[in-house]
Scaffold this motif. Structure first.
Motif, mmCIF file in Angstrom:
data_model
loop_
_atom_site.group_PDB
_atom_site.id
_atom_site.type_symbol
_atom_site.label_atom_id
_atom_site.label_comp_id
_atom_site.label_asym_id
_atom_site.label_seq_id
_atom_site.Cartn_x
_atom_site.Cartn_y
_atom_site.Cartn_z
ATOM 1 N N MET A 107 -2.893 10.673 21.727
ATOM 2 C CA MET A 107 -2.401 9.645 20.565
ATOM 3 C C MET A 107 -1.981 10.288 19.772
ATOM 4 O O MET A 107 -2.732 11.695 19.058
ATOM 5 N N PRO A 108 -1.008 9.538 19.153
ATOM 6 C CA PRO A 108 -0.665 10.202 18.023
ATOM 7 C C PRO A 108 -1.863 10.097 16.471
ATOM 8 O O PRO A 108 -2.777 8.972 16.237
ATOM 9 N N LEU A 109 -2.067 11.057 15.341
ATOM 10 C CA LEU A 109 -2.742 11.216 14.301
ATOM 11 C C LEU A 109 -2.739 10.042 13.780
ATOM 12 O O LEU A 109 -1.396 9.918 12.620
ATOM 13 N N ALA A 110 -3.628 9.760 13.469
ATOM 14 C CA ALA A 110 -3.437 8.288 12.645
ATOM 15 C C ALA A 110 -3.481 9.080 10.974
ATOM 16 O O ALA A 110 -4.518 9.359 10.593
ATOM 17 N N ILE A 111 -2.356 8.164 9.946
ATOM 18 C CA ILE A 111 -2.507 9.295 8.929
ATOM 19 C C ILE A 111 -2.506 7.501 7.718
ATOM 20 O O ILE A 111 -2.028 6.767 7.454
ATOM 21 N N SER A 112 -4.098 8.106 6.525
ATOM 22 C CA SER A 112 -4.150 6.311 6.461
ATOM 23 C C SER A 112 -4.350 6.967 4.778
ATOM 24 O O SER A 112 -4.279 8.426 4.290
ATOM 25 N N ILE A 113 -4.523 6.510 3.713
ATOM 26 C CA ILE A 113 -4.220 6.740 2.328
ATOM 27 C C ILE A 113 -5.688 6.655 1.599
ATOM 28 O O ILE A 113 -6.627 5.160 2.378
ATOM 29 N N LEU A 114 -6.657 6.986 0.990
ATOM 30 C CA LEU A 114 -7.868 6.853 -0.203
ATOM 31 C C LEU A 114 -6.813 7.003 -1.792
ATOM 32 O O LEU A 114 -7.081 7.751 -1.975
ATOM 33 N N ASP A 115 -7.691 6.086 -2.450
ATOM 34 C CA ASP A 115 -7.347 5.602 -3.387
ATOM 35 C C ASP A 115 -8.540 5.366 -4.209
ATOM 36 O O ASP A 115 -9.535 4.540 -4.039
ATOM 37 N N GLN A 116 -8.892 6.421 -5.617
ATOM 38 C CA GLN A 116 -9.825 6.413 -5.906
ATOM 39 C C GLN A 116 -9.702 5.538 -7.668
ATOM 40 O O GLN A 116 -10.547 5.521 -8.855
ATOM 41 N N SER A 117 -8.806 4.587 -7.950
ATOM 42 C CA SER A 117 -8.238 4.448 -8.694
ATOM 43 C C SER A 117 -8.503 4.787 -10.454
ATOM 44 O O SER A 117 -10.176 4.727 -11.436
ATOM 45 N N ILE A 118 -8.728 6.371 -10.609
ATOM 46 C CA ILE A 118 -8.087 7.321 -11.477
ATOM 47 C C ILE A 118 -7.688 7.042 -12.577
ATOM 48 O O ILE A 118 -6.774 6.709 -12.480
ATOM 49 N N ALA A 119 -8.313 7.217 -13.911
ATOM 50 C CA ALA A 119 -8.327 6.706 -15.340
ATOM 51 C C ALA A 119 -7.260 8.146 -15.567
ATOM 52 O O ALA A 119 -7.745 9.156 -15.534
ATOM 53 N N ALA A 120 -6.481 7.541 -16.576
ATOM 54 C CA ALA A 120 -5.572 8.331 -16.987
ATOM 55 C C ALA A 120 -5.060 8.580 -18.328
ATOM 56 O O ALA A 120 -5.449 7.606 -19.219
ATOM 57 N N ALA A 121 -5.472 9.500 -19.272
ATOM 58 C CA ALA A 121 -5.621 9.690 -20.939
ATOM 59 C C ALA A 121 -3.884 8.822 -21.319
ATOM 60 O O ALA A 121 -3.061 9.577 -20.495
ATOM 61 N N GLY A 122 -4.978 8.665 -21.981
ATOM 62 C CA GLY A 122 -3.350 7.923 -22.659
ATOM 63 C C GLY A 122 -3.089 6.650 -22.182
ATOM 64 O O GLY A 122 -2.301 5.647 -23.011
ATOM 65 N N ARG A 123 -3.757 5.866 -20.780
ATOM 66 C CA ARG A 123 -3.670 4.867 -21.013
ATOM 67 C C ARG A 123 -4.794 3.895 -20.595
ATOM 68 O O ARG A 123 -5.585 4.970 -20.507
#
Length: 337
Positions: free
Chosen positions: A1-17
Motif C-alpha cells: 500500500m502507498p505510504l500515507a502522508i499526514s501533517i502535525l501542526d504545533q501552533s507556533i507563535a511567531a515574533a511580531g504577531r
C-alpha cells in the motif's frame, strides 16, 4: 500500500504577531492541506510554553473538523495523565459526532510541560503516568461503547453520544514505553522522530512489531513516525527559512524559549564559532531543501523503517513559506497529485 502522508501542526507563535494568530493559522493550514490531499491533520498539546501555544487540541480539532470535509483530524496528542479517561472519551465522542469517521485520538504519556505545570493540570501528576495502560484500556472501551471489565467501579458508566463510527486511537511516543503499550492493545503507533532526531526510533518500532497483539480493528501493526521537514523552490531559500528554526533550537538547548523569529533577524545574531558549527550540523541533518530532495529523503527513511504512515511538521516564521513547503512535498509524495 502507498505510504500515507499526514501533517502535525504545533501552533507556533511567531515574533511580531499575536499568539492567537498561531491558532487561526493552524485552522487555515488544515484547510490548505485538505485541498492538497494529505491524509491526516494532527495538532499537539503543550502547556506553559511561549513558543508552542496549542494548549487545547480538543478545541482545535473541533474547529478544524467543522471547517473541513475529507481530511482526518486528530490529536498528537492528548497527554492522558493530565485528564480523566472518561472525560477524554466524552470529548472525542462529541468530536466524532461533528465529523463522523474522521477523528483520530493520539495519546501520549509525557507531561508536555514542566513539573510545576503538570501539577497545575492535575494534583496527582506523579502518580497518573503509572495508570497510563489502564487508562488507555478504559478509554478504548468507552469510545467503542463496550463494557468495562467485570468488577470495574465505572462499568455502568457510558460515554455519549454514541454513533456508528469510532475515533481511531494511536499511541504516540519517543521511547520504548509507548511502543509496548501500543503493541499490547493492538493500536497504531507513531514515533516522534523529530523530537529525538531519530534516536531510539528503530528500536521502538522493532519492539512494537515484535510484541504486537492483533486487535479487531488493526489485525496488523500500523507503524508511523513524524519528521521535521521544510521544502522551498530553491536550496538557498530553504536554508534561509530554516535559520529561524536553527536559532530557536540553539537557544532551546540553553533553556531559552520564545516566539519564532524571522530568518533575517535570526541570521543577524552574533553567533560564536561553536554555535556556527552546531547550526552547520543541524543543516546537514535536517530534511531541508527543494521539494524533490526532501521528498526523496522522506521516502528513503520510510522504506528503511518499513512504515505505513508518516507525518510532517514544519516551522517557518511566515505562513506562506509553510503553505508552499507542503505544496511542494504534496507534488512529490501524494500519488493522487
Amino acid at each position: 500500500m502507498p505510504l500515507a502522508i499526514s501533517i502535525l501542526d504545533q501552533s507556533i507563535a511567531a515574533a511580531g504577531r499575536p499568539q492567537g494568530q498561531a491558532i487561526r493559522d493552524t485552522i487555515a493550514l488544515a484547510q490548505h492541506c485538505e485541498r492538497l490531499g494529505y491524509a491526516r491533520f494532527w495538532v499537539s498539546e503543550h502547556h506553559n510554553h511561549p513558543t508552542i501555544v496549542g494548549a487545547a487540541p480538543e478545541i482545535l480539532i473541533a474547529a478544524i473538523a467543522a471547517t473541513t470535509s475529507r481530511i482526518r483530524v486528530g490529536s498528537a496528542g492528548v497527554m492522558l495523565p493530565h485528564y480523566s479517561a472518561y472525560k477524554v472519551a466524552e470529548q472525542f465522542r462529541v468530536l466524532d459526532a461533528i465529523a463522523p469517521g474522521r477523528i483520530d485520538l493520539g495519546l501520549g504519556r509525557a507531561p508536555g510541560s514542566d513539573g510545576r505545570t503538570a501539577f497545575a493540570l492535575h494534583p496527582l501528576a506523579n502518580e497518573r503516568p503509572d495508570q497510563f495502560p489502564s487508562d488507555v484500556r478504559d478509554l478504548q472501551l468507552w469510545l467503542a461503547g463496550e463494557p468495562l471489565p467485570e468488577g470495574h467501579p465505572f462499568r455502568t458508566v457510558h460515554a455519549y453520544p454514541q454513533g456508528d463510527t469510532v475515533p481511531e486511537m494511536w499511541i504516540l511516543g519517543s521511547s520504548d514505553f509507548g511502543a509496548r503499550v501500543a503493541a499490547h492493545f493492538g493500536l497504531p503507533y507513531s514515533f516522534a522522530w523529530f523530537f529525538t532526531d531519530g534516536q531510539g526510533g528503530q528500536q521502538a518500532l522493532d519492539l512494537y512489531r515484535a510484541g504486537y497483539q492483533p486487535s479487531p480493528r488493526h489485525p496488523e501493526p500500523k507503524a508511523g513516525i513524524c519528521v521535521w521537514a521544510l521544502a522551498a523552490d530553491t536550496e538557498e531559500e530553504a536554508q534561509h527559512y530554516f535559520t529561524s528554526r536553527a536559532k530557536w533550537r540553539l537557544f532551546r538547548d540553553r533553556g531559552i524559549y520564545g516566539p519564532l523569529e524571522a530568518p533575517e533577524e535570526a541570521a543577524a545574531y552574533p553567533f560564536g564559532d561553536a554555535e556556527k558549527a552546531r547550526i552547520a550540523e543541524m543543516r546537514r541533518n535536517a530534511f531541508v531543501g527543494t521539494g524533490p530532495v526532501v521528498a526523496q529523503r522522506i521516502r528513503d527513511l520510510a522504506r528503511r523503517l518499513d512504515l505505513q504512515e508518516l507525518a510532517i511538521v514544519t516551522w517557518a516564521h511566515e505562513e506562506q513559506v509553510r503553505h508552499r513547503s507542503y505544496e511542494l512535498l504534496a507534488r512529490e509524495l501524494l500519488p493522487q497529485l
